[in-house]
Motif scaffolding. Structure first.
Motif, PDB file in Angstrom:
ATOM      1  N   TRP A   1       3.217   0.573  -9.386  1.00  0.00           N
ATOM      2  CA  TRP A   1       2.874  -0.535  -8.496  1.00  0.00           C
ATOM      3  C   TRP A   1       1.424  -1.022  -8.576  1.00  0.00           C
ATOM      4  N   ARG A   2       0.491  -0.209  -9.010  1.00  0.00           N
ATOM      5  CA  ARG A   2      -0.934  -0.572  -8.957  1.00  0.00           C
ATOM      6  C   ARG A   2      -1.269  -1.843  -9.723  1.00  0.00           C
ATOM      7  N   SER A   3      -0.662  -2.087 -10.858  1.00  0.00           N
ATOM      8  CA  SER A   3      -0.959  -3.315 -11.605  1.00  0.00           C
ATOM      9  C   SER A   3      -0.005  -4.453 -11.228  1.00  0.00           C
TER      10      SER A   3
ATOM     11  N   ILE B   1       2.167   1.638  -3.595  1.00  0.00           N
ATOM     12  CA  ILE B   1       1.093   2.051  -4.509  1.00  0.00           C
ATOM     13  C   ILE B   1       0.784   3.534  -4.315  1.00  0.00           C
TER      14      ILE B   1
ATOM     15  N   PRO C   1       1.694   5.076  -7.968  1.00  0.00           N
ATOM     16  CA  PRO C   1       0.620   4.198  -8.453  1.00  0.00           C
ATOM     17  C   PRO C   1       0.873   3.643  -9.852  1.00  0.00           C
ATOM     18  N   LYS C   2       1.476   4.426 -10.702  1.00  0.00           N
ATOM     19  CA  LYS C   2       1.727   3.986 -12.076  1.00  0.00           C
ATOM     20  C   LYS C   2       2.598   2.723 -12.094  1.00  0.00           C
TER      21      LYS C   2
ATOM     22  N   ASP D   1       0.823  -1.212   0.000  1.00  0.00           N
ATOM     23  CA  ASP D   1       0.000   0.000   0.000  1.00  0.00           C
ATOM     24  C   ASP D   1       0.858   1.263   0.000  1.00  0.00           C
TER      25      ASP D   1
END
Length: 188
Positions: free
Chosen positions: A175-177, A168, A172-173, A165
């Motif tokens: 780690w999110r996927s 992310i 986010p770009k 978390d």
């Protein structure tokens, strides 16, 4: 505000797995295939602790990191202490070595919490963030909640930080996927 008037804050990085490579030892990635406990992805803990340290250090210069972990499952090998590798990796990310305390007396999560608690008590720490992988945090919470001494020392001054978390939120770009893919993998 003077340095002494700020609250002391500790970020505890719980150690997990190590991988021996041709360049020496390092924390594990999700792509390492796992150890006796399966796939750990402990490298995320290091990345998250570095990220959190840099954010906290901007507003509180009394932040330090406890790199926690003895030899654990590697007791009968030539491996270094987990704490030594964590410290080395954090220092390589720009965290001053003198702000990283090695805790190398522990061999499992429960012992890491007990040994880290001794450091917190001795240094009169007021805020604590325990960083580990998302899947590991319920176990950490259960240990603290079920052990009177740990509960007394950590009390209400601790919070748990999911490495996934934290990463992310910071990028986010990137780690999110990636993280859901790893958690849905066969190895995990």
């Amino acid at each position: 505000m003077t340095r002494k008037s700020l609250k002391k804050t500790a970020v505890i990085v719980l150690g997990g797995g190590l991988k021996k490579t041709k360049n020496g030892w390092r924390t594990t990635n999700f792509s390492d295939g796992g150890d006796v406990f399966g796939v750990c992805g402990d490298r995320l803990r290091i990345l998250a602790a570095s990220t959190i340290y840099k954010v906290l250090n901007k507003c509180d210069r009394n932040v330090f990191i406890i790199a926690s972990g003895g030899k654990g499952q590697y007791q009968n090998t030539d491996s270094p202490f987990l704490s030594k590798i964590i410290k080395k990796e954090l220092a390589a990310m720009g965290i001053p070595s003198d702000l990283i305390i090695e805790e190398s007396n522990s061999n499992n999560t429960y012992e890491q919490l007990r040994e880290s608690a001794k450091i917190l008590k001795k240094r009169k720490i007021e805020n604590v963030l325990i960083v580990s992988n998302r899947y590991h945090l319920p176990r950490v919470r259960a240990f603290i909640g079920s052990d009177d001494e740990l509960n007394k020392i950590f009390g209400k001054k601790y919070s748990l930080g999911s490495a996934e978390d934290i990463l992310i939120a910071s990028d986010p770009k990137k780690w999110r996927s990636f993280i859901p893919k790893v958690y849905n993998s066969k190895d995990m």
